[in-house]
Scaffold this active site. Structure first.
Site, PDB file in Angstrom:
ATOM      1  N   GLU A 116      14.005   0.038 -16.046  1.00  0.00           N
ATOM      2  CA  GLU A 116      14.218  -1.269 -15.410  1.00  0.00           C
ATOM      3  C   GLU A 116      13.702  -2.418 -16.282  1.00  0.00           C
ATOM      4  O   GLU A 116      13.194  -3.415 -15.767  1.00  0.00           O
ATOM      5  CB  GLU A 116      13.585  -1.292 -14.010  1.00  0.00           C
ATOM      6  CG  GLU A 116      14.219  -0.264 -13.079  1.00  0.00           C
ATOM      7  CD  GLU A 116      13.673  -0.298 -11.658  1.00  0.00           C
ATOM      8  OE1 GLU A 116      12.508  -0.682 -11.483  1.00  0.00           O
ATOM      9  OE2 GLU A 116      14.426   0.055 -10.727  1.00  0.00           O
ATOM     10  N   GLU A 126      19.823   5.030  -9.294  1.00  0.00           N
ATOM     11  CA  GLU A 126      18.991   5.032  -8.088  1.00  0.00           C
ATOM     12  C   GLU A 126      19.751   4.411  -6.929  1.00  0.00           C
ATOM     13  O   GLU A 126      19.878   3.190  -6.844  1.00  0.00           O
ATOM     14  CB  GLU A 126      17.668   4.281  -8.314  1.00  0.00           C
ATOM     15  CG  GLU A 126      16.735   4.975  -9.285  1.00  0.00           C
ATOM     16  CD  GLU A 126      15.369   4.298  -9.384  1.00  0.00           C
ATOM     17  OE1 GLU A 126      15.024   3.509  -8.462  1.00  0.00           O
ATOM     18  OE2 GLU A 126      14.669   4.534 -10.385  1.00  0.00           O
TER      19      GLU A 126
END
Length: 332
Positions: A193, A266
């Site tokens: 991320e 995710e």
């Protein structure tokens, strides 16, 4: 065990999308045993020359015990999954600098990978080594903060030196489980991320992101590398999505990366829980709708985060995170 019909539905949706495209109409080869190849195209990760729609679930090996792994994977496969997703936790494997543990109890990553192979499941290995994951220190070992002149997750020579060394160690541990050895690993992740805060570091953030791509390429593994929520291009890296819904990102992704597969690393079926908070809940109908839209807009890979959330043993949880990492996952 909960909500297995949803993952079965997701697998059916995925397979229907692929078969409808005319790309793949025969029975798909299951994992491993014999050597095979992995690449990618706009239609998905390409396994032995065929693009595949993959339905994954996150199971973090340190959040369950080794005697649970086989049962969890069998249930995941019965639930419609063909892939397991896991982070690698630096502060579990190198609590003391230069002293590695990949063999003791819940740190036994090779056993986890072997269990996936024995159950005919692929693995996406998300090395990081920053993983967030509501895990203590985001996975960083405590000794790292005492390295001279270290600055985490930017173009800091001391940080990059230690990060490269650990990632290289994990790659070495993982090599017997790569496709050429008939192993289950079909992709690896570096960083985590980073696009969300790359801009905080200005040019050093850009240099570090590029360094991540160059470093990954330098390990010369036979599977693609990914970076999740990487909003800025990194040469040779597949950028992937994390969110509650992700179909809204696909039009831009197709424009910017026309030769790369759409991967949702995710898919959040709920959320983590802090002490004192109400348990998060997401209606099953909303999850199914989000997954169906993803595949309908061209998505090729999805990972439910979490599929089995498990337990934060000892002091492994992040600040104020409950002992249970349930995440309202599909397996208790």
């Amino acid at each position: 065990m909960r909500r297995l019909p949803l993952t079965a539905l997701a697998a059916v949706v995925g397979c229907l999308g692929l078969c409808a495209s005319g790309v793949h109409s025969r029975v798909e080869k299951q994992v491993p045993g014999d050597p095979y190849t992995v690449g990618y195209s706009a239609r998905g990760l390409v396994i032995d020359g065929e693009p595949r729609v993959l339905t994954a679930g996150a199971i973090h090996y340190p959040r369950s015990t080794p005697d649970m792994w086989d049962s969890l994977m069998k249930k995941a496969k019965r639930g419609g999954l063909n892939t397991i997703d896991t982070y690698v936790f630096w502060n579990m494997h190198e609590r003391v600098k230069h002293t590695y543990d990949f063999a003791t109890d819940r740190a036994n990553l090779p056993l986890f990978l072997e269990t996936a192979r024995n159950n005919g499941l692929f693995v996406v290995l998300r090395i990081g080594p920053y993983v967030c994951a509501e895990w203590n220190y985001g996975g960083f070992p405590q000794w790292l903060r005492h390295e001279k002149d270290v600055v985490f997750q930017t173009y800091s020579k001391s940080f990059m030196r230690e990060m490269k060394r650990f990632v290289g160690k994990v790659v070495d541990v993982a090599r017997p489980y790569l496709p050429e050895a008939g192993g289950p690993i079909i992709a690896m992740q570096i960083e985590n991320e980073y696009g969300d805060h790359q801009g905080w570091f200005g040019k050093d953030g850009d240099r570090y992101a590029d360094w991540c791509g160059e470093t990954a390429a330098g390990f010369n593994v036979s599977v693609p590398w990914i970076m999740c929520r990487q909003h800025y291009r990194v040469e040779g890296i597949i950028p992937t999505q994390n969110d509650f819904y992700c179909d809204q990102y696909l039009a831009r992704f197709h424009r910017n990366y026309p030769q790369m597969p759409d991967m949702w690393t995710e898919m959040w079926p709920a959320w983590f829980q802090r002490w004192g908070e109400a348990a998060p809940h997401r209606p099953i109908e909303d999850i199914a709708y989000a997954v169906a839209k993803w595949y309908a807009h061209g998505g090729t890979y999805i990972a439910y985060y979490m599929y089995h959330g498990g337990t934060n043993f000892g002091r492994s949880s992040g600040p104020f995170i409950q002992t249970s990492y349930d995440y309202e996952g599909f397996l208790d």
